[in-house]
Design a protein around this motif. Structure first.
Motif, mmCIF file in Angstrom:
data_model
loop_
_atom_site.group_PDB
_atom_site.id
_atom_site.type_symbol
_atom_site.label_atom_id
_atom_site.label_comp_id
_atom_site.label_asym_id
_atom_site.label_seq_id
_atom_site.Cartn_x
_atom_site.Cartn_y
_atom_site.Cartn_z
ATOM 1 N N GLY A 162 -6.371 54.997 17.661
ATOM 2 C CA GLY A 162 -7.031 54.590 16.426
ATOM 3 C C GLY A 162 -6.551 53.240 15.939
ATOM 4 N N LEU A 163 -6.035 52.430 16.858
ATOM 5 C CA LEU A 163 -5.432 51.135 16.560
ATOM 6 C C LEU A 163 -6.373 50.034 17.015
ATOM 7 C CD1 LEU A 163 -2.722 49.609 15.753
ATOM 8 C CD2 LEU A 163 -2.057 49.865 18.149
ATOM 9 N N GLU A 164 -6.769 49.150 16.111
ATOM 10 C CA GLU A 164 -7.603 48.014 16.512
ATOM 11 C C GLU A 164 -6.742 47.015 17.284
ATOM 12 O OE1 GLU A 164 -11.132 46.850 13.872
ATOM 13 O OE2 GLU A 164 -9.554 47.350 12.424
ATOM 14 N N TYR A 165 -7.331 46.423 18.317
ATOM 15 C CA TYR A 165 -6.545 45.585 19.224
ATOM 16 C C TYR A 165 -7.136 44.192 19.365
ATOM 17 C CZ TYR A 165 -3.990 44.083 23.380
ATOM 18 O OH TYR A 165 -3.186 43.400 24.254
ATOM 19 N N VAL A 166 -6.267 43.201 19.232
ATOM 20 C CA VAL A 166 -6.625 41.804 19.484
ATOM 21 C C VAL A 166 -5.552 41.218 20.393
ATOM 22 C CG1 VAL A 166 -7.011 39.512 18.486
ATOM 23 C CG2 VAL A 166 -7.750 41.561 17.238
ATOM 24 N N ASP A 167 -5.963 40.628 21.504
ATOM 25 C CA ASP A 167 -5.007 39.968 22.388
ATOM 26 C C ASP A 167 -4.986 38.478 22.065
ATOM 27 O OD1 ASP A 167 -3.664 41.232 25.093
ATOM 28 O OD2 ASP A 167 -3.690 39.051 25.092
ATOM 29 N N TYR A 204 -7.772 33.996 20.983
ATOM 30 C CA TYR A 204 -7.866 35.410 20.622
ATOM 31 C C TYR A 204 -9.083 36.033 21.284
ATOM 32 C CZ TYR A 204 -4.608 34.267 16.833
ATOM 33 O OH TYR A 204 -3.529 33.836 16.105
ATOM 34 N N SER A 205 -8.961 37.319 21.633
ATOM 35 C CA SER A 205 -10.119 38.104 22.064
ATOM 36 C C SER A 205 -9.819 39.569 21.793
ATOM 37 C CB SER A 205 -10.445 37.867 23.541
ATOM 38 O OG SER A 205 -9.381 38.298 24.379
ATOM 39 N N GLY A 206 -10.889 40.356 21.685
ATOM 40 C CA GLY A 206 -10.729 41.761 21.343
ATOM 41 C C GLY A 206 -11.588 42.091 20.139
ATOM 42 N N SER A 207 -11.108 42.966 19.301
ATOM 43 C CA SER A 207 -11.882 43.413 18.144
ATOM 44 C C SER A 207 -12.248 42.244 17.236
ATOM 45 C CB SER A 207 -11.080 44.437 17.340
ATOM 46 O OG SER A 207 -11.695 44.696 16.099
ATOM 47 N N GLN A 208 -13.542 41.984 17.112
ATOM 48 C CA GLN A 208 -13.962 40.883 16.251
ATOM 49 C C GLN A 208 -13.748 41.226 14.782
ATOM 50 O OE1 GLN A 208 -17.797 39.192 17.052
ATOM 51 N NE2 GLN A 208 -17.481 37.540 15.584
ATOM 52 N N ALA A 209 -13.961 42.492 14.423
ATOM 53 C CA ALA A 209 -13.764 42.888 13.034
ATOM 54 C C ALA A 209 -12.318 42.657 12.610
ATOM 55 C CB ALA A 209 -14.145 44.356 12.845
ATOM 56 N N ALA A 210 -11.380 43.019 13.485
ATOM 57 C CA ALA A 210 -9.964 42.824 13.163
ATOM 58 C C ALA A 210 -9.621 41.343 13.114
ATOM 59 C CB ALA A 210 -9.097 43.538 14.199
ATOM 60 N N PHE A 211 -10.147 40.582 14.068
ATOM 61 C CA PHE A 211 -9.878 39.141 14.057
ATOM 62 C C PHE A 211 -10.397 38.498 12.778
ATOM 63 C CE2 PHE A 211 -11.419 34.817 14.728
ATOM 64 C CZ PHE A 211 -10.223 34.177 15.035
ATOM 65 N N THR A 219 -15.253 39.646 22.553
ATOM 66 C CA THR A 219 -14.740 41.007 22.377
ATOM 67 C C THR A 219 -13.969 41.543 23.579
ATOM 68 O OG1 THR A 219 -16.869 41.892 23.129
ATOM 69 C CG2 THR A 219 -16.584 41.594 20.751
ATOM 70 N N ASP A 220 -14.109 40.933 24.743
ATOM 71 C CA ASP A 220 -13.351 41.375 25.920
ATOM 72 C C ASP A 220 -11.879 41.034 25.703
ATOM 73 O OD1 ASP A 220 -12.158 41.865 28.350
ATOM 74 O OD2 ASP A 220 -13.305 40.371 29.463
ATOM 75 N N PRO A 221 -10.993 42.022 25.572
ATOM 76 C CA PRO A 221 -9.586 41.717 25.308
ATOM 77 C C PRO A 221 -8.909 40.953 26.447
ATOM 78 C CG PRO A 221 -9.876 44.057 25.747
ATOM 79 C CD PRO A 221 -11.245 43.472 25.611
ATOM 80 N N GLY A 222 -9.517 40.958 27.639
ATOM 81 C CA GLY A 222 -8.928 40.243 28.765
ATOM 82 C C GLY A 222 -9.239 38.765 28.795
#
Length: 281
Positions: free
Chosen positions: A112-117, A136-143, A161-164
C-alpha cells in the motif's frame, strides 16, 4: 507562513546527509535513520530527529526518502517496518537497474506504499544548488504531490509512470560520464607531467566547444562533421602512441574493431551504425 511537510531520510551516507541538510535548511521537519546511529550526530545538531528504529522513522511522516547502497539492502530495511507503510510514499534514490526498480515498486504496491524511483544527477555538494537535477519515474500522483518538496533538492524531471525509466536514464547518463572520465584520464596519462595544464587549458575548453556541435549529430545519427572512417584511423593512432608511452589501451581498443567493421560496410560517415553495433556487442 507555508507549512513544510515532514520528511524521513533513510540512509545517511554522503548523499543522504546532503539531502537531509538541504531539507533542514528549507525548514522541513526531518527525521533521519541509519544503521550506524552515530552518522546522524551532526544532523541532530542541525535540528533533525534521530529515529532509533525504522518503524520510528516511518511513523509520523508520509514522505520517505531512501538512499542506500543497494536495492536489496533497502528492501531488508523496509521489511522491518512492514505493516506500517500503507498510505505513505517512498522516493528511492538508491542506484540500481530498471528491473530492480520495477520489482521494488511491485513490492511497495503490495504494502500500500506509493513508489517513485529517482536518479540524482549531482554529487552531494551540488544538492539544493542550481545545477543539480534529479530524474523521477513511477507514481505520477505521488510525484505531483511532493514535487515542491523534491524541487528543493534539485530541478525535477519526471519521465513517466514506468518506475524503471529513471534508473535507466540515470545509468545511461553515468555511462557517458564514465566514458568521458576514462578518456580524460587516458589523455592526461599520455601527456604525463603536463597533465594538469593540459587538462585545464586544452582538454576542458575543447570538450566544452565540441558539445554543442556533437549533440545534433548524435540526435540525427550522423557524423558527417567527423566521419567514422577518419575516426577509426585516429583511434588506431592513439592506441599506437599510447603503447609507445608505455600505457594501457583498454579504454579505446574495445571501440576500434567495431568502428573498423562499420567502415568496411561503406557507411563511414554514419553514427547510427556505431550505436547499433554497441547494442549488439
Amino acid at each position: 507562513m507555508t507549512t513544510r511537510i515532514p520528511v524521513t531520510i533513510i540512509g545517511l551516507g554522503s548523499m543522504g546527509s546532503a539531502l537531509a541538510q538541504t531539507l533542514l535548511r528549507a525548514g522541513h521537519p526531518t527525521t533521519v535513520w541509519n544503521r550506524t546511529a552515530s552518522k546522524a550526530d551532526d544532523l541532530v545538531t542541525q535540528g533533525a530527529v534521530r529515529a532509533e528504529t525504522v518503524r520510528d522513522a516511518v511513523a509520523g511522516t508520509d514522505l520517505l526518502i531512501a538512499v542506500v547502497v543497494q536495492y536489496e539492502t533497502l528492501r531488508g530495511i523496509l521489511d522491518s517496518a512492514e505493516g506500517t507503510l500503507a498510505g505513505k510514499t517512498l522516493v528511492n534514490f538508491t542506484n540500481g537497474t530498471p528491473e530492480q526498480a520495477r520489482e521494488l515498486a511491485a513490492w511497495a504496491e503490495r504494502q500500500g506504499l506509493e513508489y517513485v524511483d529517482g536518479g540524482i544527477m549531482a554529487v552531494p555538494a551540488m544538492i539544493g544548488g542550481p545545477e543539480a537535477f534529479i530524474l523521477y519515474s513511477g507514481s505520477q500522483a505521488a510525484f505531483d504531490r511532493y514535487q515542491p518538496t523534491l524541487a528543493r533538492l534539485g530541478a525535477t524531471r519526471y519521465l513517466g509512470t514506468d518506475p524503471g525509466r529513471a534508473p535507466l536514464y540515470d545509468l545511461a547518463l553515468l555511462s557517458g560520464l564514465y566514458g568521458l572520465a576514462g578518456g580524460a584520464g587516458h589523455a592526461a596519462a599520455m601527456v604525463g607531467a603536463d597533465a594538469a595544464e593540459f587538462t585545464e587549458t586544452l582538454f576542458v575548453p575543447w570538450i566544452k566547444a565540441l558539445v554543442g556541435i556533437l549533440a545534433p549529430e548524435v540526435t540525427a545519427g550522423s557524423s558527417e562533421g567527423s566521419p567514422l572512417d577518419m575516426q577509426a584511423v585516429v583511434i588506431d593512432n592513439i592506441v599506437q602512441a599510447s603503447r609507445g608511452q608505455g600505457l594501457g589501451t583498454g579504454t579505446l581498443t574495445h571501440l576500434l574493431p567495431i568502428m573498423q567493421l562499420i567502415v568496411g560496410t561503406g557507411v563511414g560517415a554514419q553514427l547510427k551504425p556505431l550505436i547499433e553495433q554497441i547494442k549488439e556487442a
